[in-house]
Design an enzyme around this catalytic site. Sequence first.
Site: not given
Length: 405
Positions: A155, A188-189, A217
């Site tokens: 995460d 990451w993105p 999410d």
Amino acid sequence: MFLLLVLSGCIYGASALNNGLALTPPMGWLSWERFRCEKDCKKFPNSCVDEELYMAMADRMVADGYREAGYEYVHIDDCWAAPQRDENGKLQADPQRFPSGMQALADYLHEKRLKLGIYTDIGYDTCEGLPGSEFYMESDANTFAEWGVDLVKTDGCNADLKEMDISYPAFGFYLNNTGRRMVYGCSWPAAQIVLGKMQPNYASIRQHCNIWRNFLDVQDSWENVKGVFKFYGENKQNFANFSGPGGFSDPDQLLMGDYGLSIYQQKAQFGMWAMMTSPLFMSVDLRTIDPKAKAILLNKNVIAINQDPLGAQGIMLYGISNSLSVWRKPLAVKGSFAIAFLNEDDQGRPMPFSIHLGDIGLTNVNGYNVTNIFDNIHMGYFKPTSTLNVLIDPTSIVIVKAVPL
Ligand SMILES: *[C@@H]1O[C@H](CO)[C@@H](O)[C@H](O)[C@H]1NC(C)=O
Ligand SMILES: *[C@@H]1O[C@H](CO)[C@@H](O)[C@H](O)[C@H]1NC(C)=O
Ligand SMILES: *[C@@H]1O[C@H](CO)[C@@H](O)[C@H](O)[C@H]1NC(C)=O
């Protein structure tokens, strides 16, 4: 090498992470969306995050046909770890909730021909405030390998967004160094786009990660899922170009069998995840799942679209705001496509829609053999100029496969 580039379906030929994993999108069960961070097992013995939960889901995956359908990862999310590392700085599972230890859980899954996914964070702390891997990359990679972990979701909370261009590849280096092949999942993105409004370096992300989250999410509502369709449909960062064997965009978990989506909307989400060549992680209580939701998750035809070996991510060809959009995903059989008609409209009757295949780039003069995928209905043979009629239920989807003749 040439073959690899052609198969990758990835226009720029950006090379994928070379660990031999995730040649098609990973499939499994992930606890987060449905079970979150419940740690109170006295009060919630059947729904807290503990080893019993993962073992129970593994049992259902084997007994109820999910494993045979391709779901293989039993994937732990945040909240498994003890609040402190041990005296050697090693991560440890919460001793009350994982009394047998992670290695025992991995063994349990491996004996059932399933795999273990685990969770960490590239920052100092996880999103829920447990120890993250920032200053412990080598140690944590080794710990995961030693336990027999098969997938590591990493995460992006509590971390410097710019540094991610270095920290994610660094953790990948240590994972690789263990010699144990582990699918590497990166946020990451997502962190860079959502928190930093940055343009991520997707060529580098594809080179270092097997799956990558691009966006927030998923939550248990149709509004939220529509937001995901919109984000992926706009494809502003062109991330669809970088999906292919070895690396895939990850729009997060599936909501089949949960609380927020009607059965029609569940079809829409599952169908769109297939079109977007997304990892398929269910997040539902498999002990009590509704049979209709289960049937969606086990739909072989739709899974086959998702798992098509070309691995190309479907893109939106056009969309009418809050209403109909048309998506197209090239498939491995030369010249064949999956086409999705997504109806976001909530008007109370199925929406009729007609199209010429030639208008969406299907121009083979001999025509196409067209099948409705969800319902497995042969629709017939269509020339590029002949009219294909579909009827799309409110807030639902029709997917057809067109194979050139
Ligand atoms: C580590 O990386 C090398 C070079 O890309 C690759 O050949 C190898 O399969 C990787 N090993 C693991 C365990 O990921
Ligand atoms: C992505 O691919 C499309 C064609 O599908 C192309 O027009 C676009 O320029 C590409 N963009 C990037 C940044 O890769
Ligand atoms: C067309 O597709 C159907 C499946 O929907 C299949 O049964 C049939 O054999 C196919 N026809 C040809 C000519 O390939």
